[in-house]
Design a protein around this motif. Structure first.
Motif, PDB file in Angstrom:
ATOM      1  N   LYS A 130      19.156 -25.984  54.270  1.00 33.82           N
ATOM      2  CA  LYS A 130      19.253 -26.762  53.030  1.00 33.82           C
ATOM      3  C   LYS A 130      18.622 -25.985  51.870  1.00 33.82           C
ATOM      4  O   LYS A 130      19.172 -25.950  50.761  1.00 33.82           O
ATOM      5  CB  LYS A 130      18.555 -28.116  53.190  1.00 33.82           C
ATOM      6  CG  LYS A 130      19.255 -29.055  54.151  1.00 33.82           C
ATOM      7  CD  LYS A 130      18.435 -30.326  54.298  1.00 33.82           C
ATOM      8  CE  LYS A 130      18.936 -31.230  55.381  1.00 33.82           C
ATOM      9  NZ  LYS A 130      18.084 -32.433  55.530  1.00 33.82           N
ATOM     10  N   ALA A 164      20.940 -23.251  50.886  1.00 32.95           N
ATOM     11  CA  ALA A 164      22.085 -23.772  50.123  1.00 32.95           C
ATOM     12  C   ALA A 164      21.701 -24.020  48.670  1.00 32.95           C
ATOM     13  O   ALA A 164      22.467 -23.694  47.750  1.00 32.95           O
ATOM     14  CB  ALA A 164      22.612 -25.055  50.764  1.00 32.95           C
ATOM     15  N   MET A 165      20.502 -24.566  48.456  1.00 29.48           N
ATOM     16  CA  MET A 165      20.038 -24.778  47.072  1.00 29.48           C
ATOM     17  C   MET A 165      19.868 -23.444  46.360  1.00 29.48           C
ATOM     18  O   MET A 165      20.221 -23.307  45.191  1.00 29.48           O
ATOM     19  CB  MET A 165      18.731 -25.566  47.059  1.00 29.48           C
ATOM     20  CG  MET A 165      18.898 -27.020  47.436  1.00 29.48           C
ATOM     21  SD  MET A 165      17.381 -27.980  47.248  1.00 29.48           S
ATOM     22  CE  MET A 165      16.483 -27.495  48.707  1.00 29.48           C
ATOM     23  N   GLU A 187      21.454 -20.651  47.041  1.00 28.32           N
ATOM     24  CA  GLU A 187      22.771 -20.027  46.843  1.00 28.32           C
ATOM     25  C   GLU A 187      23.431 -20.473  45.540  1.00 28.32           C
ATOM     26  O   GLU A 187      24.086 -19.679  44.863  1.00 28.32           O
ATOM     27  CB  GLU A 187      23.674 -20.366  48.032  1.00 28.32           C
ATOM     28  CG  GLU A 187      25.021 -19.688  47.966  1.00 28.32           C
ATOM     29  CD  GLU A 187      25.952 -20.116  49.081  1.00 28.32           C
ATOM     30  OE1 GLU A 187      27.057 -19.554  49.146  1.00 28.32           O
ATOM     31  OE2 GLU A 187      25.604 -21.003  49.880  1.00 28.32           O
ATOM     32  N   VAL A 188      23.216 -21.714  45.164  1.00 27.27           N
ATOM     33  CA  VAL A 188      23.777 -22.240  43.914  1.00 27.27           C
ATOM     34  C   VAL A 188      23.315 -21.409  42.723  1.00 27.27           C
ATOM     35  O   VAL A 188      24.039 -21.235  41.746  1.00 27.27           O
ATOM     36  CB  VAL A 188      23.383 -23.728  43.724  1.00 27.27           C
ATOM     37  CG1 VAL A 188      23.773 -24.242  42.349  1.00 27.27           C
ATOM     38  CG2 VAL A 188      24.018 -24.584  44.812  1.00 27.27           C
ATOM     39  N   TYR A 189      22.119 -20.858  42.807  1.00 23.59           N
ATOM     40  CA  TYR A 189      21.548 -20.055  41.729  1.00 23.59           C
ATOM     41  C   TYR A 189      21.639 -18.553  42.012  1.00 23.59           C
ATOM     42  O   TYR A 189      20.927 -17.757  41.403  1.00 23.59           O
ATOM     43  CB  TYR A 189      20.087 -20.466  41.493  1.00 23.59           C
ATOM     44  CG  TYR A 189      19.985 -21.882  40.983  1.00 23.59           C
ATOM     45  CD1 TYR A 189      20.166 -22.176  39.634  1.00 23.59           C
ATOM     46  CD2 TYR A 189      19.742 -22.935  41.862  1.00 23.59           C
ATOM     47  CE1 TYR A 189      20.094 -23.476  39.170  1.00 23.59           C
ATOM     48  CE2 TYR A 189      19.664 -24.249  41.406  1.00 23.59           C
ATOM     49  CZ  TYR A 189      19.847 -24.503  40.059  1.00 23.59           C
ATOM     50  OH  TYR A 189      19.782 -25.792  39.602  1.00 23.59           O
ATOM     51  N   ASN A 190      22.479 -18.170  42.957  1.00 24.87           N
ATOM     52  CA  ASN A 190      22.668 -16.766  43.352  1.00 24.87           C
ATOM     53  C   ASN A 190      21.370 -16.117  43.829  1.00 24.87           C
ATOM     54  O   ASN A 190      21.170 -14.918  43.651  1.00 24.87           O
ATOM     55  CB  ASN A 190      23.282 -15.940  42.212  1.00 24.87           C
ATOM     56  CG  ASN A 190      24.677 -16.398  41.892  1.00 24.87           C
ATOM     57  OD1 ASN A 190      25.472 -16.628  42.804  1.00 24.87           O
ATOM     58  ND2 ASN A 190      24.983 -16.551  40.619  1.00 24.87           N
ATOM     59  N   ASN A 250      23.566 -16.017  52.004  1.00 23.05           N
ATOM     60  CA  ASN A 250      22.668 -15.403  51.028  1.00 23.05           C
ATOM     61  C   ASN A 250      21.383 -14.866  51.657  1.00 23.05           C
ATOM     62  O   ASN A 250      20.317 -14.917  51.055  1.00 23.05           O
ATOM     63  CB  ASN A 250      22.353 -16.394  49.896  1.00 23.05           C
ATOM     64  CG  ASN A 250      21.793 -17.711  50.371  1.00 23.05           C
ATOM     65  OD1 ASN A 250      22.057 -18.149  51.481  1.00 23.05           O
ATOM     66  ND2 ASN A 250      21.016 -18.362  49.522  1.00 23.05           N
TER      67      ASN A 250
END
Length: 129
Positions: A14, A17-18, A20-23, A49
């Protein structure tokens, strides 16, 4: 994140995933030995990532998990056996019970010495090959 402190593989996924949203990439921290290392490897193979997998290789840890995790040329091959893929030498573990009253990575009075070197063995006893 350290899997042993964030709630395990699912909670770390989790967090990844958070990120990854911000690269942002993830490099799971390792502080609890080869079982957490195996969990980190499984996390690393399941997220897009991943930056790197931290490891602490000691002769004791290698013997404890019967060489079931290998680092070759800077790369780790994920175990393929059931569960985390480890084979633990239970007799060796029983022969070296933890008798301390704190974690091996607690804050210390002396700082880490990058000039003269550190003799960190992961809190594991010395094992002769």
């Amino acid at each position: 994140p350290a899997l042993g402190r964030v709630g395990g593989i699912w909670e770390a996924k989790k967090i990844a995933a958070m990120a990854e949203v911000y690269n942002a990439q993830i490099a799971p921290h390792l502080y609890a030995g080869p079982v957490e290392w195996a969990a980190n490897i499984h996390l690393a193979t399941s997220i897009p990532n991943i930056l790197m997998c931290e490891c602490i290789e000691t002769p004791f840890h290698d013997q404890l998990i019967k060489s079931t995790i290998k680092v070759e040329d800077g790369f780790i091959t994920a175990p393929t056996a059931a569960g985390l893929g480890l084979e633990v030498d239970e007799a060796l573990a029983r022969a070296h019970p933890y008798t301390g009253n704190g974690l091996h990575l607690e804050m210390q009075e002396a700082p880490c010495d990058y000039v003269n070197g550190n003799a960190f063995e992961g809190g594991a006893p010395s094992v002769k090959s």
